[in-house]
Design a protein around this motif. Sequence first.
Motif, PDB file in Angstrom:
ATOM      1  N   ILE A   1      -1.116 -12.169  28.108  1.00  0.00           N
ATOM      2  CA  ILE A   1      -2.060 -13.186  27.640  1.00  0.00           C
ATOM      3  C   ILE A   1      -3.242 -12.539  26.937  1.00  0.00           C
ATOM      4  O   ILE A   1      -3.702 -13.017  25.893  1.00  0.00           O
ATOM      5  CB  ILE A   1      -2.544 -14.050  28.825  1.00  0.00           C
ATOM      6  N   SER A   2      -3.734 -11.440  27.477  1.00  0.00           N
ATOM      7  CA  SER A   2      -4.866 -10.747  26.865  1.00  0.00           C
ATOM      8  C   SER A   2      -4.508 -10.238  25.476  1.00  0.00           C
ATOM      9  O   SER A   2      -5.300 -10.351  24.537  1.00  0.00           O
ATOM     10  CB  SER A   2      -5.306  -9.584  27.762  1.00  0.00           C
ATOM     11  N   VAL A   3      -3.313  -9.674  25.337  1.00  0.00           N
ATOM     12  CA  VAL A   3      -2.856  -9.208  24.023  1.00  0.00           C
ATOM     13  C   VAL A   3      -2.749 -10.375  23.055  1.00  0.00           C
ATOM     14  O   VAL A   3      -3.172 -10.284  21.894  1.00  0.00           O
ATOM     15  CB  VAL A   3      -1.502  -8.479  24.146  1.00  0.00           C
ATOM     16  N   MET A   4      -2.204 -11.489  23.517  1.00  0.00           N
ATOM     17  CA  MET A   4      -2.057 -12.663  22.663  1.00  0.00           C
ATOM     18  C   MET A   4      -3.403 -13.170  22.180  1.00  0.00           C
ATOM     19  O   MET A   4      -3.616 -13.353  20.971  1.00  0.00           O
ATOM     20  CB  MET A   4      -1.326 -13.777  23.422  1.00  0.00           C
ATOM     21  N   TYR A   5      -4.323 -13.397  23.108  1.00  0.00           N
ATOM     22  CA  TYR A   5      -5.621 -13.950  22.741  1.00  0.00           C
ATOM     23  C   TYR A   5      -6.395 -13.013  21.813  1.00  0.00           C
ATOM     24  O   TYR A   5      -6.924 -13.441  20.780  1.00  0.00           O
ATOM     25  CB  TYR A   5      -6.450 -14.233  23.992  1.00  0.00           C
ATOM     26  N   SER A   6      -6.492 -11.743  22.186  1.00  0.00           N
ATOM     27  CA  SER A   6      -7.304 -10.815  21.407  1.00  0.00           C
ATOM     28  C   SER A   6      -6.733 -10.615  20.007  1.00  0.00           C
ATOM     29  O   SER A   6      -7.479 -10.581  19.019  1.00  0.00           O
ATOM     30  CB  SER A   6      -7.431  -9.475  22.135  1.00  0.00           C
ATOM     31  N   SER A   7      -5.413 -10.497  19.881  1.00  0.00           N
ATOM     32  CA  SER A   7      -4.799 -10.284  18.573  1.00  0.00           C
ATOM     33  C   SER A   7      -4.830 -11.542  17.718  1.00  0.00           C
ATOM     34  O   SER A   7      -5.198 -11.505  16.541  1.00  0.00           O
ATOM     35  CB  SER A   7      -3.350  -9.818  18.749  1.00  0.00           C
ATOM     36  N   PHE A   8      -4.458 -12.667  18.312  1.00  0.00           N
ATOM     37  CA  PHE A   8      -4.381 -13.913  17.550  1.00  0.00           C
ATOM     38  C   PHE A   8      -5.754 -14.347  17.056  1.00  0.00           C
ATOM     39  O   PHE A   8      -5.930 -14.675  15.875  1.00  0.00           O
ATOM     40  CB  PHE A   8      -3.757 -15.016  18.407  1.00  0.00           C
ATOM     41  N   PHE A   9      -6.731 -14.360  17.942  1.00  0.00           N
ATOM     42  CA  PHE A   9      -8.049 -14.844  17.540  1.00  0.00           C
ATOM     43  C   PHE A   9      -8.781 -13.866  16.635  1.00  0.00           C
ATOM     44  O   PHE A   9      -9.636 -14.265  15.848  1.00  0.00           O
ATOM     45  CB  PHE A   9      -8.878 -15.186  18.774  1.00  0.00           C
ATOM     46  N   GLU A  10      -8.444 -12.581  16.727  1.00  0.00           N
ATOM     47  CA  GLU A  10      -9.026 -11.615  15.801  1.00  0.00           C
ATOM     48  C   GLU A  10      -8.564 -11.899  14.379  1.00  0.00           C
ATOM     49  O   GLU A  10      -9.339 -11.740  13.422  1.00  0.00           O
ATOM     50  CB  GLU A  10      -8.624 -10.191  16.202  1.00  0.00           C
ATOM     51  N   CYS A  11      -7.305 -12.322  14.230  1.00  0.00           N
ATOM     52  CA  CYS A  11      -6.744 -12.567  12.897  1.00  0.00           C
ATOM     53  C   CYS A  11      -6.838 -14.023  12.470  1.00  0.00           C
ATOM     54  O   CYS A  11      -6.297 -14.387  11.415  1.00  0.00           O
ATOM     55  CB  CYS A  11      -5.307 -12.070  12.829  1.00  0.00           C
ATOM     56  N   THR A  12      -7.485 -14.842  13.272  1.00  0.00           N
ATOM     57  CA  THR A  12      -7.757 -16.217  12.846  1.00  0.00           C
ATOM     58  C   THR A  12      -9.266 -16.375  12.635  1.00  0.00           C
ATOM     59  O   THR A  12      -9.752 -16.228  11.523  1.00  0.00           O
ATOM     60  CB  THR A  12      -7.232 -17.242  13.863  1.00  0.00           C
ATOM     61  N   TYR A  13     -10.012 -16.615  13.694  1.00  0.00           N
ATOM     62  CA  TYR A  13     -11.445 -16.862  13.549  1.00  0.00           C
ATOM     63  C   TYR A  13     -12.177 -15.670  12.924  1.00  0.00           C
ATOM     64  O   TYR A  13     -12.946 -15.831  11.974  1.00  0.00           O
ATOM     65  CB  TYR A  13     -12.054 -17.190  14.906  1.00  0.00           C
ATOM     66  N   SER A  14     -11.950 -14.472  13.433  1.00  0.00           N
ATOM     67  CA  SER A  14     -12.675 -13.304  12.923  1.00  0.00           C
ATOM     68  C   SER A  14     -12.284 -12.998  11.479  1.00  0.00           C
ATOM     69  O   SER A  14     -13.146 -12.710  10.639  1.00  0.00           O
ATOM     70  CB  SER A  14     -12.415 -12.084  13.812  1.00  0.00           C
ATOM     71  N   SER A  15     -10.991 -13.055  11.193  1.00  0.00           N
ATOM     72  CA  SER A  15     -10.545 -12.802   9.813  1.00  0.00           C
ATOM     73  C   SER A  15     -11.068 -13.876   8.869  1.00  0.00           C
ATOM     74  O   SER A  15     -11.445 -13.579   7.724  1.00  0.00           O
ATOM     75  CB  SER A  15      -9.018 -12.740   9.749  1.00  0.00           C
TER      76      SER A  15
ATOM     77  N   ASN B   1      -8.829 -24.798  15.277  1.00  0.00           N
ATOM     78  CA  ASN B   1      -8.711 -25.334  16.636  1.00  0.00           C
ATOM     79  C   ASN B   1      -7.321 -25.901  16.894  1.00  0.00           C
ATOM     80  O   ASN B   1      -6.848 -25.901  18.041  1.00  0.00           O
ATOM     81  CB  ASN B   1      -9.754 -26.434  16.863  1.00  0.00           C
ATOM     82  N   TYR B   2      -6.652 -26.369  15.839  1.00  0.00           N
ATOM     83  CA  TYR B   2      -5.329 -26.977  16.021  1.00  0.00           C
ATOM     84  C   TYR B   2      -4.291 -25.974  16.513  1.00  0.00           C
ATOM     85  O   TYR B   2      -3.616 -26.231  17.515  1.00  0.00           O
ATOM     86  CB  TYR B   2      -4.879 -27.658  14.729  1.00  0.00           C
ATOM     87  N   PRO B   3      -4.109 -24.828  15.845  1.00  0.00           N
ATOM     88  CA  PRO B   3      -3.152 -23.861  16.405  1.00  0.00           C
ATOM     89  C   PRO B   3      -3.585 -23.314  17.753  1.00  0.00           C
ATOM     90  O   PRO B   3      -2.747 -22.978  18.596  1.00  0.00           O
ATOM     91  CB  PRO B   3      -3.091 -22.753  15.345  1.00  0.00           C
ATOM     92  N   ALA B   4      -4.902 -23.250  17.981  1.00  0.00           N
ATOM     93  CA  ALA B   4      -5.390 -22.750  19.267  1.00  0.00           C
ATOM     94  C   ALA B   4      -4.977 -23.686  20.400  1.00  0.00           C
ATOM     95  O   ALA B   4      -4.512 -23.236  21.454  1.00  0.00           O
ATOM     96  CB  ALA B   4      -6.905 -22.583  19.232  1.00  0.00           C
ATOM     97  N   PHE B   5      -5.123 -24.988  20.182  1.00  0.00           N
ATOM     98  CA  PHE B   5      -4.838 -25.957  21.239  1.00  0.00           C
ATOM     99  C   PHE B   5      -3.373 -26.378  21.279  1.00  0.00           C
ATOM    100  O   PHE B   5      -2.826 -26.645  22.357  1.00  0.00           O
ATOM    101  CB  PHE B   5      -5.716 -27.203  21.069  1.00  0.00           C
ATOM    102  N   LEU B   6      -2.733 -26.440  20.126  1.00  0.00           N
ATOM    103  CA  LEU B   6      -1.371 -26.971  20.065  1.00  0.00           C
ATOM    104  C   LEU B   6      -0.306 -25.880  20.109  1.00  0.00           C
ATOM    105  O   LEU B   6       0.870 -26.180  20.330  1.00  0.00           O
ATOM    106  CB  LEU B   6      -1.191 -27.800  18.791  1.00  0.00           C
ATOM    107  N   PHE B   7      -0.692 -24.635  19.900  1.00  0.00           N
ATOM    108  CA  PHE B   7       0.273 -23.540  19.889  1.00  0.00           C
ATOM    109  C   PHE B   7      -0.030 -22.515  20.976  1.00  0.00           C
ATOM    110  O   PHE B   7       0.824 -22.196  21.813  1.00  0.00           O
ATOM    111  CB  PHE B   7       0.270 -22.881  18.506  1.00  0.00           C
ATOM    112  N   ILE B   8      -1.248 -21.998  21.001  1.00  0.00           N
ATOM    113  CA  ILE B   8      -1.603 -20.947  21.953  1.00  0.00           C
ATOM    114  C   ILE B   8      -1.684 -21.480  23.379  1.00  0.00           C
ATOM    115  O   ILE B   8      -1.131 -20.874  24.314  1.00  0.00           O
ATOM    116  CB  ILE B   8      -2.930 -20.282  21.555  1.00  0.00           C
ATOM    117  N   THR B   9      -2.360 -22.598  23.586  1.00  0.00           N
ATOM    118  CA  THR B   9      -2.514 -23.137  24.942  1.00  0.00           C
ATOM    119  C   THR B   9      -1.176 -23.503  25.588  1.00  0.00           C
ATOM    120  O   THR B   9      -0.943 -23.154  26.752  1.00  0.00           O
ATOM    121  CB  THR B   9      -3.455 -24.357  24.946  1.00  0.00           C
ATOM    122  N   PRO B  10      -0.257 -24.190  24.893  1.00  0.00           N
ATOM    123  CA  PRO B  10       1.058 -24.448  25.515  1.00  0.00           C
ATOM    124  C   PRO B  10       1.797 -23.169  25.884  1.00  0.00           C
ATOM    125  O   PRO B  10       2.451 -23.108  26.934  1.00  0.00           O
ATOM    126  CB  PRO B  10       1.804 -25.242  24.433  1.00  0.00           C
TER     127      PRO B  10
END
Length: 260
Positions: free
Chosen positions: A73-87, A176-185
Amino acid sequence: MAYGGLTEISRGSLAVWRRNLDAFIKTYKVNFIPPFVEPVLYLLALGYGVGALIQDVDGIPYPVFIAPALVSISVMYSSFFECTYSSYVRMYYQKTFDAMIATPLSIEDVITGEILWGATRGTIYAAFMIPVLFLFGVIDMPTSLLLIPFALPAGLLFSAIGICFTAVTPGIDALNYPAFLFITPMFLFSGTFFPIGILPQTLQYFAFGFLPLANVVNVNRAITMSEFSPMLIYNIFWVFLVALLFFIIGLNLMKRRLVN
């Protein structure tokens, strides 16, 4: 341009990666806290809180069962959000992408550097979590050290998926859509807190066929428990193949966005 632009990538991507690493190190006090605090909170609340109501899972103590999932989960969150919000912030608000492309760096260099950095950040977080989990006695050494090298392709997978969403999102709020509809599930239904085997067989096929986290968790759980099976070959192959697929898609989508 062969293979969706892969042949155009040069060592310039390492310069982009290094730029993001330097920025990460400058804010180390903020960046290094989560990988130490998160596993403690999860273990206390879920491993030992919820775990007090659950004797074991297939003969495995519940804190031990969820430990590899926490790394995943840590790898998923840190990598995904780095390349979405931060990017997205670097691309749209800070205009960092424009500045780098104005140099001899190509768009492929910039995007590849972003994806590599997202994967690196996920690997760093995984590496920092391991000693914490070891101190709690929920993983064994030295086998669990293999979580670190596997965090890199897993991070590439989530980073590449993240950059695809960044390329098509009309605004930062839409992320927020991929965060809630893809990552959270995925966080809830990828064998993180309960075995996928208890789900109907159709959902099991869906999880291992379409949910990246389910495959990552299965590999990490096999590593920490030294239980290797033929299914593991499928999981590893799936992670590498899908990471490459989304990497190529992400390159082309971002190039289309930045050029047009």
